[in-house]
Motif scaffolding. Structure first.
Motif, PDB file in Angstrom:
ATOM      1  N   MET A   1       1.519  -5.849 -35.372  1.00  0.00           N
ATOM      2  CA  MET A   1       0.954  -7.149 -35.639  1.00  0.00           C
ATOM      3  C   MET A   1       0.555  -7.782 -34.310  1.00  0.00           C
ATOM      4  N   VAL A   2      -0.676  -8.202 -34.190  1.00  0.00           N
ATOM      5  CA  VAL A   2      -1.170  -8.862 -32.998  1.00  0.00           C
ATOM      6  C   VAL A   2      -0.899 -10.358 -33.141  1.00  0.00           C
ATOM      7  N   VAL A   3      -0.250 -10.908 -32.127  1.00  0.00           N
ATOM      8  CA  VAL A   3       0.092 -12.320 -32.167  1.00  0.00           C
ATOM      9  C   VAL A   3      -0.763 -13.054 -31.153  1.00  0.00           C
ATOM     10  N   GLU A   4      -1.580 -13.978 -31.649  1.00  0.00           N
ATOM     11  CA  GLU A   4      -2.357 -14.810 -30.745  1.00  0.00           C
ATOM     12  C   GLU A   4      -1.448 -15.923 -30.249  1.00  0.00           C
ATOM     13  N   ILE A   5      -1.456 -16.142 -28.964  1.00  0.00           N
ATOM     14  CA  ILE A   5      -0.624 -17.172 -28.375  1.00  0.00           C
ATOM     15  C   ILE A   5      -1.274 -18.531 -28.626  1.00  0.00           C
ATOM     16  N   LEU A   6      -0.487 -19.448 -29.157  1.00  0.00           N
ATOM     17  CA  LEU A   6      -0.951 -20.811 -29.369  1.00  0.00           C
ATOM     18  C   LEU A   6      -0.522 -21.656 -28.181  1.00  0.00           C
ATOM     19  N   THR A   7      -1.380 -22.561 -27.772  1.00  0.00           N
ATOM     20  CA  THR A   7      -0.985 -23.486 -26.714  1.00  0.00           C
ATOM     21  C   THR A   7      -0.031 -24.512 -27.312  1.00  0.00           C
ATOM     22  N   ASP A   8       0.698 -25.191 -26.444  1.00  0.00           N
ATOM     23  CA  ASP A   8       1.616 -26.226 -26.922  1.00  0.00           C
ATOM     24  C   ASP A   8       0.876 -27.304 -27.706  1.00  0.00           C
ATOM     25  N   SER A   9      -0.300 -27.693 -27.237  1.00  0.00           N
ATOM     26  CA  SER A   9      -1.041 -28.744 -27.951  1.00  0.00           C
ATOM     27  C   SER A   9      -1.521 -28.256 -29.319  1.00  0.00           C
ATOM     28  N   GLU A  10      -1.888 -26.967 -29.434  1.00  0.00           N
ATOM     29  CA  GLU A  10      -2.284 -26.423 -30.740  1.00  0.00           C
ATOM     30  C   GLU A  10      -1.096 -26.427 -31.703  1.00  0.00           C
ATOM     31  N   VAL A  11       0.046 -25.990 -31.204  1.00  0.00           N
ATOM     32  CA  VAL A  11       1.260 -25.980 -32.031  1.00  0.00           C
ATOM     33  C   VAL A  11       1.581 -27.398 -32.485  1.00  0.00           C
ATOM     34  N   ASP A  12       1.511 -28.345 -31.561  1.00  0.00           N
ATOM     35  CA  ASP A  12       1.790 -29.741 -31.906  1.00  0.00           C
ATOM     36  C   ASP A  12       0.846 -30.248 -32.988  1.00  0.00           C
ATOM     37  N   ARG A  13      -0.450 -29.954 -32.845  1.00  0.00           N
ATOM     38  CA  ARG A  13      -1.427 -30.418 -33.842  1.00  0.00           C
ATOM     39  C   ARG A  13      -1.171 -29.782 -35.206  1.00  0.00           C
ATOM     40  N   ILE A  14      -0.885 -28.491 -35.223  1.00  0.00           N
ATOM     41  CA  ILE A  14      -0.649 -27.790 -36.495  1.00  0.00           C
ATOM     42  C   ILE A  14       0.563 -28.360 -37.210  1.00  0.00           C
ATOM     43  N   PHE A  15       1.683 -28.459 -36.499  1.00  0.00           N
ATOM     44  CA  PHE A  15       2.899 -28.905 -37.172  1.00  0.00           C
ATOM     45  C   PHE A  15       2.899 -30.403 -37.448  1.00  0.00           C
ATOM     46  N   HIS A  16       2.191 -31.172 -36.642  1.00  0.00           N
ATOM     47  CA  HIS A  16       2.003 -32.589 -36.965  1.00  0.00           C
ATOM     48  C   HIS A  16       1.221 -32.699 -38.277  1.00  0.00           C
ATOM     49  N   ALA A  17       0.172 -31.919 -38.401  1.00  0.00           N
ATOM     50  CA  ALA A  17      -0.654 -31.955 -39.612  1.00  0.00           C
ATOM     51  C   ALA A  17       0.158 -31.517 -40.827  1.00  0.00           C
ATOM     52  N   LEU A  18       0.984 -30.509 -40.678  1.00  0.00           N
ATOM     53  CA  LEU A  18       1.764 -29.986 -41.800  1.00  0.00           C
ATOM     54  C   LEU A  18       3.006 -30.827 -42.112  1.00  0.00           C
ATOM     55  N   ALA A  19       3.289 -31.811 -41.269  1.00  0.00           N
ATOM     56  CA  ALA A  19       4.467 -32.654 -41.484  1.00  0.00           C
ATOM     57  C   ALA A  19       4.284 -33.630 -42.640  1.00  0.00           C
TER      58      ALA A  19
END
Length: 143
Positions: A1-19
């Protein structure tokens, strides 16, 4: 499985949106098919503007994509972003599973040590009891 590295700001935006429950529902609906913002707005007890704002947060996070279809703005889900977020969570799960296994090994080693110590104490007590009973028997025989 190839894992694309997410930047901290991308992770923050994704999980903020999913919150937010409404945004999670919009993502789920959008992954199931394309919907206009108007269609989505009818599904919620809030204003059209509020739904537009939720969609904008999801779009900034890369969880949905908006496109123009005639006079409408249509929203579709972005499964690739969901996969990337899932891969991140999988990495965290793997870290916790390794920690869990390490704790299990430590507890098992301690249990073995306790068992060995208990066996040693029992053996020593048994030896002491044999010595005492041997002495008592000899004393009886001498009388």
């Amino acid at each position: 499985m190839v894992v694309e590295i997410l930047t901290d700001s991308e992770v923050d935006r994704i999980f903020h949106a999913l919150a937010d429950a409404t945004r999670r529902d919009i993502v789920a609906r959008s992954l199931g098919g394309t919907h206009s913002v108007s269609e989505l707005a009818r599904a919620y007890d809030m204003s059209f503007a509020a739904v537009q704002k939720h969609v904008a947060v999801l779009e900034r996070a890369g969880l949905v994509r908006k496109a123009v279809r005639g006079r409408e703005r249509v929203v579709s889900g972005e499964p690739a972003t969901i996969r990337r977020a899932a891969q991140l969570l999988d990495r965290f799960e793997e870290i916790w599973r390794r920690r869990d296994l390490a704790i299990d090994r430590i507890l098992a080693a301690e249990a073995r040590d306790d068992e060995t110590t208990s066996d040693g104490i029992l053996a020593a007590e048994a030896g002491a009891n044999e010595t005492t009973s041997d002495t008592t028997n000899r004393e009886r025989n001498q009388r």
